[in-house]
Design a protein around this motif. Structure first.
Motif, mmCIF file in Angstrom:
data_model
loop_
_atom_site.group_PDB
_atom_site.id
_atom_site.type_symbol
_atom_site.label_atom_id
_atom_site.label_comp_id
_atom_site.label_asym_id
_atom_site.label_seq_id
_atom_site.Cartn_x
_atom_site.Cartn_y
_atom_site.Cartn_z
ATOM 1 N N GLY A 1 0.824 -1.215 0.000
ATOM 2 C CA GLY A 1 0.000 0.000 0.000
ATOM 3 C C GLY A 1 0.848 1.251 0.000
ATOM 4 O O GLY A 1 0.562 2.223 -0.714
ATOM 5 N N ALA A 2 1.916 1.276 0.799
ATOM 6 C CA ALA A 2 2.803 2.440 0.846
ATOM 7 C C ALA A 2 3.505 2.648 -0.490
ATOM 8 O O ALA A 2 3.578 3.780 -0.995
ATOM 9 C CB ALA A 2 3.834 2.265 1.965
ATOM 10 N N ALA B 1 2.923 5.811 -3.120
ATOM 11 C CA ALA B 1 4.038 6.626 -3.624
ATOM 12 C C ALA B 1 4.017 6.687 -5.150
ATOM 13 O O ALA B 1 4.198 7.754 -5.756
ATOM 14 C CB ALA B 1 5.360 6.063 -3.125
ATOM 15 N N ILE B 2 3.781 5.535 -5.764
ATOM 16 C CA ILE B 2 3.707 5.515 -7.232
ATOM 17 C C ILE B 2 2.501 6.322 -7.694
ATOM 18 O O ILE B 2 2.571 7.076 -8.666
ATOM 19 C CB ILE B 2 3.658 4.060 -7.755
ATOM 20 C CG1 ILE B 2 4.992 3.371 -7.482
ATOM 21 C CG2 ILE B 2 3.320 4.024 -9.242
ATOM 22 C CD1 ILE B 2 4.996 1.885 -7.738
ATOM 23 N N GLY B 3 1.369 6.163 -6.992
ATOM 24 C CA GLY B 3 0.161 6.926 -7.336
ATOM 25 C C GLY B 3 0.365 8.418 -7.183
ATOM 26 O O GLY B 3 -0.156 9.219 -7.978
ATOM 27 N N ALA B 4 1.133 8.834 -6.166
ATOM 28 C CA ALA B 4 1.408 10.267 -5.964
ATOM 29 C C ALA B 4 2.238 10.809 -7.122
ATOM 30 O O ALA B 4 2.040 11.942 -7.568
ATOM 31 C CB ALA B 4 2.122 10.482 -4.645
ATOM 32 N N ILE C 1 0.025 11.698 -10.180
ATOM 33 C CA ILE C 1 -1.052 12.684 -10.030
ATOM 34 C C ILE C 1 -1.267 13.484 -11.323
ATOM 35 O O ILE C 1 -2.414 13.688 -11.719
ATOM 36 C CB ILE C 1 -0.800 13.614 -8.814
ATOM 37 C CG1 ILE C 1 -1.093 12.839 -7.531
ATOM 38 C CG2 ILE C 1 -1.673 14.876 -8.880
ATOM 39 C CD1 ILE C 1 -0.850 13.624 -6.259
ATOM 40 N N PRO C 2 -0.213 13.895 -12.020
ATOM 41 C CA PRO C 2 -0.466 14.651 -13.253
ATOM 42 C C PRO C 2 -1.258 13.847 -14.291
ATOM 43 O O PRO C 2 -2.024 14.419 -15.070
ATOM 44 C CB PRO C 2 0.924 14.988 -13.779
ATOM 45 C CG PRO C 2 1.834 14.884 -12.612
ATOM 46 C CD PRO C 2 1.200 13.874 -11.706
ATOM 47 N N VAL C 3 -1.098 12.540 -14.302
ATOM 48 C CA VAL C 3 -1.805 11.701 -15.284
ATOM 49 C C VAL C 3 -3.126 11.183 -14.719
ATOM 50 O O VAL C 3 -4.167 11.236 -15.382
ATOM 51 C CB VAL C 3 -0.913 10.509 -15.711
ATOM 52 C CG1 VAL C 3 -1.645 9.578 -16.653
ATOM 53 C CG2 VAL C 3 0.378 10.993 -16.329
ATOM 54 N N ALA C 4 -3.119 10.680 -13.488
ATOM 55 C CA ALA C 4 -4.296 10.024 -12.911
ATOM 56 C C ALA C 4 -5.168 10.964 -12.096
ATOM 57 O O ALA C 4 -6.273 10.599 -11.713
ATOM 58 C CB ALA C 4 -3.858 8.861 -12.035
ATOM 59 N N GLY C 5 -4.692 12.123 -11.776
ATOM 60 C CA GLY C 5 -5.479 13.059 -10.973
ATOM 61 C C GLY C 5 -5.346 12.755 -9.497
ATOM 62 O O GLY C 5 -4.487 11.965 -9.072
ATOM 63 N N PRO C 6 -6.206 13.384 -8.685
ATOM 64 C CA PRO C 6 -6.079 13.245 -7.235
ATOM 65 C C PRO C 6 -6.381 11.834 -6.716
ATOM 66 O O PRO C 6 -6.033 11.499 -5.588
ATOM 67 C CB PRO C 6 -7.072 14.258 -6.690
ATOM 68 C CG PRO C 6 -8.020 14.532 -7.788
ATOM 69 C CD PRO C 6 -7.275 14.285 -9.066
ATOM 70 N N LEU C 7 -7.028 10.997 -7.487
ATOM 71 C CA LEU C 7 -7.303 9.635 -7.043
ATOM 72 C C LEU C 7 -6.113 8.689 -7.255
ATOM 73 O O LEU C 7 -6.155 7.536 -6.834
ATOM 74 C CB LEU C 7 -8.533 9.074 -7.752
ATOM 75 C CG LEU C 7 -9.869 9.694 -7.353
ATOM 76 C CD1 LEU C 7 -10.991 9.065 -8.157
ATOM 77 C CD2 LEU C 7 -10.118 9.512 -5.867
ATOM 78 N N VAL D 1 -5.869 4.965 -5.558
ATOM 79 C CA VAL D 1 -5.908 3.764 -6.406
ATOM 80 C C VAL D 1 -4.574 3.016 -6.293
ATOM 81 O O VAL D 1 -4.542 1.785 -6.187
ATOM 82 C CB VAL D 1 -6.225 4.128 -7.866
ATOM 83 C CG1 VAL D 1 -6.060 2.929 -8.783
ATOM 84 C CG2 VAL D 1 -7.624 4.695 -7.986
ATOM 85 N N GLY D 2 -3.473 3.762 -6.287
ATOM 86 C CA GLY D 2 -2.159 3.132 -6.149
ATOM 87 C C GLY D 2 -2.039 2.372 -4.842
ATOM 88 O O GLY D 2 -1.495 1.268 -4.795
ATOM 89 N N ALA D 3 -2.538 2.958 -3.737
ATOM 90 C CA ALA D 3 -2.472 2.282 -2.439
ATOM 91 C C ALA D 3 -3.320 1.020 -2.437
ATOM 92 O O ALA D 3 -2.911 -0.017 -1.904
ATOM 93 C CB ALA D 3 -2.926 3.225 -1.326
ATOM 94 N N LEU D 4 -4.505 1.086 -3.030
ATOM 95 C CA LEU D 4 -5.380 -0.097 -3.079
ATOM 96 C C LEU D 4 -4.766 -1.216 -3.908
ATOM 97 O O LEU D 4 -4.731 -2.378 -3.487
ATOM 98 C CB LEU D 4 -6.757 0.284 -3.627
ATOM 99 C CG LEU D 4 -7.623 1.154 -2.719
ATOM 100 C CD1 LEU D 4 -8.885 1.607 -3.462
ATOM 101 C CD2 LEU D 4 -7.990 0.415 -1.453
ATOM 102 N N VAL D 5 -4.271 -0.864 -5.088
ATOM 103 C CA VAL D 5 -3.651 -1.878 -5.946
ATOM 104 C C VAL D 5 -2.380 -2.419 -5.279
ATOM 105 O O VAL D 5 -2.141 -3.626 -5.248
ATOM 106 C CB VAL D 5 -3.351 -1.298 -7.350
ATOM 107 C CG1 VAL D 5 -2.502 -2.260 -8.171
ATOM 108 C CG2 VAL D 5 -4.643 -0.981 -8.084
ATOM 109 N N GLY D 6 -1.574 -1.519 -4.711
ATOM 110 C CA GLY D 6 -0.343 -1.950 -4.033
ATOM 111 C C GLY D 6 -0.633 -2.844 -2.838
ATOM 112 O O GLY D 6 0.056 -3.831 -2.603
#
Length: 188
Positions: free
Chosen positions: A73-74, A78-81, A84-90, A94-99
Motif C-alpha cells: 500500500g505504501a 508513492a507511485i500513485g502520488a 497525479i499529473p496523469v491520474a489526478g487526485p485519485l 488507487v495506487g495504495a489499493l492496488v499496491g
C-alpha cells in the motif's frame, strides 16, 4: 492416578484377544479399557469440530498478510502520488489499493508447503497417534509394566505407550488423543 500401558491394534478381534489375555495374566477387568482413536483432526475437541482452531502452517498468516498489505500500500501510494499529473487526485488512493492487494498476494508466497511442519510446532516433535483400536491397562501399585508391555508386544500391538491416568469401570476417563505419547522403547 495409575501408570497405564497402552498398545494399538488395527482390528476389533485383536483388542478382544488382548483384553482376554490381560485378564488371564491377572489384570482386573475394570482396569482394562478398549476404545477407538479417531484420525487426526477428527477428535471433536472444539465446539465446531476438529482439534485445532487454526490450520497447521497458518500461524503467521495474519502478520504476513498485514505486512504485505502495508508495504504494498505504501509503495502503491508513492507511485500513485507520482502519477497525479496523469491520474489526478485519485492516483495515490488507487495506487495504495492496488499496491495493498499485490502486497497481500505476495505474502502468500511465504506460506508453508502442504505437510511442512511449522518451526517449533508439536508436529516437529512427534508423530501423532495413528487411528486405530487401543487397549490400555492400569497397572497395580508397584508393577513396573514390563509384563504388560511384553504381553502386548507378543499379541502384536504397535505404538505401545506409557501414561499416567485413571481407568475406572473399563473407561480411561482422562485419555487425551492429542497428548504427546510416551512410547515404550522397542525390544532389543
Amino acid at each position: 492416578m495409575s501408570t497405564i500401558i497402552a498398545g494399538q491394534f488395527q482390528l476389533q478381534d485383536e483388542t478382544d484377544s488382548a483384553r482376554a489375555a490381560l485378564q488371564e495374566a491377572g489384570f482386573a477387568a475394570d482396569r482394562i479399557s478398549t476404545f477407538f482413536v479417531n484420525p487426526a483432526g477428527q477428535h471433536g475437541v472444539l465446539p465446531l469440530g476438529g482439534d485445532q482452531d487454526k490450520s497447521p502452517g497458518a500461524k503467521e498468516t495474519d502478520a504476513g498478510l498485514a505486512k504485505g498489505m502495508s508495504a504494498g500500500g505504501a509503495l502503491g501510494a508513492a507511485i500513485g502520488a507520482a502519477a497525479i499529473p496523469v491520474a489526478g487526485p485519485l492516483g495515490p488512493v488507487v495506487g495504495a489499493l492496488v499496491g495493498g492487494h499485490v502486497g497481500s498476494l505476495y505474502s502468500f508466497s511465504h506460506l508453508k508447503e502442504a505437510g511442512e511442519p511449522e518451526e517449533g510446532s508439536v508436529a516437529n516433535q512427534f508423530v501423532p497417534r495413528e487411528s486405530g483400536m487401543m487397549v490400555a491397562v492400569a497397572l497395580p501399585d508397584g508393577d513396573d509394566g514390563s509384563g504388560a508391555v511384553a504381553l502386548l508386544r507378543r499379541l502384536g500391538a504397535s505404538h505401545i505407550e506409557r501414561a499416567e491416568g485413571s481407568i475406572e469401570n473399563g473407561d480411561w476417563r482422562d485419555f487425551n488423543p492429542l497428548s504427546l505419547p510416551a512410547l515404550v522403547d522397542p525390544p532389543a
